[in-house]
Design a protein around this motif. Structure first.
Motif, short mmCIF file in Angstrom:
data_model
loop_
_atom_site.label_atom_id
_atom_site.label_comp_id
_atom_site.label_asym_id
_atom_site.label_seq_id
_atom_site.Cartn_x
_atom_site.Cartn_y
_atom_site.Cartn_z
N HIS A 292 0.99 -1.21 0.42
CA HIS A 292 -0.08 -0.89 0.26
C HIS A 292 0.79 1.36 -0.17
N ALA A 293 2.25 1.30 -0.30
CA ALA A 293 3.17 2.16 0.00
C ALA A 293 3.25 2.93 -1.25
N ASP A 294 3.27 2.86 -2.49
CA ASP A 294 2.18 3.60 -3.16
C ASP A 294 1.23 4.62 -3.46
N GLY A 295 0.67 4.03 -3.04
CA GLY A 295 -0.03 5.40 -2.83
C GLY A 295 -0.77 5.82 -1.74
N ALA A 296 0.39 5.32 -0.38
CA ALA A 296 0.33 6.38 0.95
C ALA A 296 1.80 7.22 0.23
N TYR A 297 2.32 7.71 -0.28
CA TYR A 297 3.83 7.89 -1.25
C TYR A 297 2.66 9.58 -1.31
N GLU A 298 1.93 8.60 -2.90
CA GLU A 298 0.98 9.75 -3.66
C GLU A 298 0.83 10.69 -2.84
N TRP A 299 -0.06 10.19 -1.78
CA TRP A 299 -1.27 10.81 -1.04
C TRP A 299 -0.15 12.10 -0.05
N ASN A 300 1.22 11.20 0.21
CA ASN A 300 1.27 12.76 0.75
C ASN A 300 2.40 13.67 -0.30
N TRP A 301 3.50 12.74 -0.83
CA TRP A 301 3.90 14.07 -1.53
C TRP A 301 3.80 14.01 -3.45
N GLY A 302 2.52 13.37 -3.75
CA GLY A 302 2.31 13.61 -4.98
C GLY A 302 2.55 14.89 -5.99
N SER A 303 2.07 16.43 -4.94
CA SER A 303 2.55 17.04 -5.78
C SER A 303 3.49 17.84 -4.95
N ASN A 304 4.21 17.50 -4.45
CA ASN A 304 5.79 18.08 -4.93
C ASN A 304 6.47 17.55 -5.30
N PRO A 305 7.68 18.48 -6.35
CA PRO A 305 8.66 18.64 -7.16
C PRO A 305 9.77 17.28 -7.13
N THR A 306 10.35 17.29 -7.84
CA THR A 306 11.50 16.24 -8.06
C THR A 306 12.46 16.54 -8.10
N SER A 307 13.75 16.71 -7.37
CA SER A 307 14.58 16.93 -7.25
C SER A 307 14.98 17.97 -8.27
N GLY A 309 12.91 19.43 -10.12
CA GLY A 309 11.95 20.62 -10.25
C GLY A 309 10.69 20.35 -11.21
N SER A 310 10.57 19.35 -11.92
CA SER A 310 9.71 18.42 -12.31
C SER A 310 8.11 18.06 -11.56
N THR A 311 7.10 17.66 -12.14
CA THR A 311 6.05 16.71 -11.52
C THR A 311 6.05 15.91 -12.06
N VAL A 312 5.59 14.76 -11.08
CA VAL A 312 5.88 13.36 -11.74
C VAL A 312 4.06 13.15 -12.52
N ASP A 313 4.34 11.74 -12.66
CA ASP A 313 2.95 11.76 -13.73
C ASP A 313 1.93 11.92 -13.00
N GLN A 314 1.08 13.68 -13.23
CA GLN A 314 -0.18 13.47 -11.99
C GLN A 314 -1.23 12.63 -12.24
N ALA A 315 -1.67 11.82 -13.80
CA ALA A 315 -2.89 11.03 -13.46
C ALA A 315 -2.13 9.86 -12.65
N VAL A 316 -0.81 8.93 -13.23
CA VAL A 316 -0.82 7.95 -11.85
C VAL A 316 -0.41 8.65 -10.78
N SER A 317 0.16 9.62 -10.34
CA SER A 317 -0.32 10.05 -8.56
C SER A 317 -2.07 9.73 -8.60
N LYS A 318 -2.70 10.49 -9.17
CA LYS A 318 -3.99 10.61 -8.44
C LYS A 318 -5.12 9.26 -9.05
N PRO A 408 5.46 4.92 -9.30
CA PRO A 408 5.36 4.48 -8.61
C PRO A 408 6.42 4.58 -7.46
N ALA A 409 6.22 4.88 -6.13
CA ALA A 409 7.16 4.85 -5.53
C ALA A 409 8.98 3.97 -5.36
N PHE A 410 7.35 2.77 -5.34
CA PHE A 410 7.93 1.70 -4.30
C PHE A 410 7.77 -0.38 -5.50
#
Length: 541
Positions: A292-307, A309-318, A408-410
């Motif tokens: 369940h870690a991928d969903g938890a990670y996106e809930w927490n950090w989905g809007s934050n940029p990567t190092s 400065g870009s954002t991750v795929d917001q459709a996947v994050s959603k 996904p993070a994991f």
């Protein structure tokens, strides 16, 4: 360098350590029992097979202590080991502290795993207490102050990054060694090795993938408990510790004590016929609840940029955030201090109220007036009034900045995450362990391999606390995480704490302000906590 030679051991947490071997009453111990051969002798602790070492340890308050201790090295803890290099443990028993003889017969036992990144961890080459760690990592696998040492964080050239549970970073950027602090407090220290995900034999078979690490740690606990009266210390007062993946395993060890689900796996390696329940769990930044870690990670950090400065795929994050909402609702957890039901809609409020604002408040209150003024001027999102910090979740996320992991993070789509390797099998190095990632790559009708649901269950402490509460679990939990740790989601340890709290367990859970992955800013408090929950008073001879 073998036992009996003068050993220089790296400093940890401001702990200057120079070990000097002196003559002991017994020979140095090696692995007992040949691989694949079950033997009762292999599971009997030889109390005379030690080397006497002396060392200077600086405690958490800055005081130096001269410690003489008996060091039992590389004891194989199963009768039919797969790999003795990893399936062995070290035992350190204090004999004299600051010139006073101590009696550790009934002392608490710190069971300190040094697993990092779910990598193999060995203590076989350690020259003294606190010397083991994740293989291939400098400093016994301890993270640096700027490291990102979870399995799927930024990798080295070999693709492997890990942090060891015996090395953590304090608030000043120095290293902390709980085994050494525990030894200086008069506790017995057991440091177990364990198989890990990257181990592969000559035939290309991965023999340290899940659930090997937790099976090994349980076997090590069983070895200690089966040797009651031979191994010094109170085997009914075993307190585990670990960081990152080691923190996850420490949590799992506490939650799953004596579960019959592991019995066949333990029997296969010749584990002792004894309990594997522990008294208390210490877990720092646990990388757990992986399915369940991928969903938890996106809930927490989905809007934050990567190092970058870009954002991750917001459709996947959603998509993944939606999965988290469903999972969180299914847990039916309530927050600490009467917060009420924890849901994806109010978890941000809960984290801010229960953890983030108190963490910032403690940090700011400890500063001088001048330093506090300077910090607040540089961090205007914090409203400081009446000795309390206040801010919003959105401002907190902005303050943390770049997220450590992609999405996904994991369960990475390209199978590149350490967790993909963790759930490998046979000669297959890495597998998908969530339907979402599997079907993203293989199509909507793909199914997870049939063994994965059971394996995932064996690697997750949450089912042992929420689905069918384990009566043999630990009842004492010490859980820590840095507020700037984006190797995981803040909900992971908070859910763990809420689940244990709901069962009536004692839970001591807080976050370190502005600290990252592998932080341990209150190691002395942990040592005192052990004494408190075990009702331990040091004994002198």
């Amino acid at each position: 360098m073998g036992i009996g030679a003068t050993a220089g051991v790296a400093a940890a947490g401001g702990i200057a350590l120079t070990a000097q071997a002196s003559s002991g009453t017994g020979a140095s111990s090696g692995g007992s029992g040949a691989a694949g051969v079950a033997s009762s002798e292999a599971l009997t602790f030889d109390k005379d097979a030690y080397t006497t070492l002396t060392t200077t340890i600086t405690d958490a308050d800055g005081a130096d202590h001269d410690v003489e201790y008996r060091f039992y090295k590389a004891i194989t803890y199963v009768a039919a080991p797969v790999d003795e290099k990893y399936q062995c443990l070290n035992v350190s028993v204090p004999v004299r502290i600051d010139g006073t003889a101590v009696d550790a017969t009934d002392a608490p036992i710190l069971f300190a795993n040094s697993v990092g990144g779910y990598m193999p961890s060995s203590v076989a080459d350690a020259t003294g207490v606190g010397g083991g760690g994740a293989t291939g990592m400098p400093g016994g696998g301890a993270p640096s102050a700027s490291a990102s040492p979870s399995p799927s964080s930024s990798a080295s050239a070999s693709g492997e990054v890990a942090s060891g549970g015996n090395g953590m970073v304090n608030a000043q950027g120095g290293m902390v060694s709980l085994p050494k602090l525990a030894l200086a407090a008069g506790y017995v220290v057991v440091e177990p090795g364990a198989r890990g995900r990257t181990l592969v034999d000559a035939d290309g078979t991965y023999y340290g993938v899940a659930p090997a690490a937790i099976v090994d740690l349980k076997a090590a606990v069983r070895y200690v408990r089966s040797n009651k009266g031979r191994i010094p210390g109170d085997v009914d007062r075993i307190v585990s510790s670990g960081t990152s993946a080691g923190g996850a395993l420490s949590s799992l060890l506490g939650a799953s004590g004596d579960s019959p689900l592991y019995d066949k796996l333990l029997a296969a390696i010749g584990a002792a016929d004894a309990s594997d329940a522990i008294f208390a769990t210490g877990a720092w930044c646990p990388i757990t609840d992986l399915e369940h870690a991928d969903g938890a990670y996106e809930w927490n950090w989905g809007s934050n940029p990567t190092s970058s400065g870009s954002t991750v795929d917001q459709a996947v994050s959603k998509d993944l955030r939606s999965q988290f909402a469903e999972y969180q609702a299914s847990l039916r957890l309530k927050g600490l201090n009467g917060f009420g039901a924890l849901t994806a809609r109010n978890y941000d409020e809960y984290l801010v109220r229960q953890y983030m604002e108190p963490s910032a408040t403690r940090y700011l209150a400890a500063l001088s007036d001048a330093d506090r003024t300077t910090y607040l001027a540089a961090n205007t999102f914090i409203k400081w009034s009446g000795g309390r910090a206040r801010f919003s979740w959105a401002d907190f996320l902005t303050h943390v900045g770049a997220r450590k992991k992609s999405t996904p993070a994991f369960d990475a789509f390209d199978l590149s995450a350490g967790e993909n390797n963790l759930f490998g099998k046979g000669t297959t190095k890495a597998r998908h362990f969530t339907l979402y990632s599997l079907r993203h790559e293989s199509g909507g009708s793909a199914r997870l391999d049939s063994d994965l649901p059971a394996t995932l269950h064996l690697m997750n402490p949450m089912p042992f606390l929420t689905q069918k509460p384990n009566p043999h679990r630990t009842k004492h939990w010490w859980i820590r995480l840095g507020t700037k740790d984006s190797d995981t989601s803040h909900t992971v340890s908070a859910n763990l704490a809420a689940a244990a709290n709901a069962l009536g367990d004692e839970v001591d859970h807080l976050y370190y302000w502005d600290e990252g992955h592998g932080a341990n800013s209150d190691p002395g408090d942990f040592i005192k906590w052990i004494a408190k929950i075990t009702n331990h008073t040091p004994k002198t001879r």
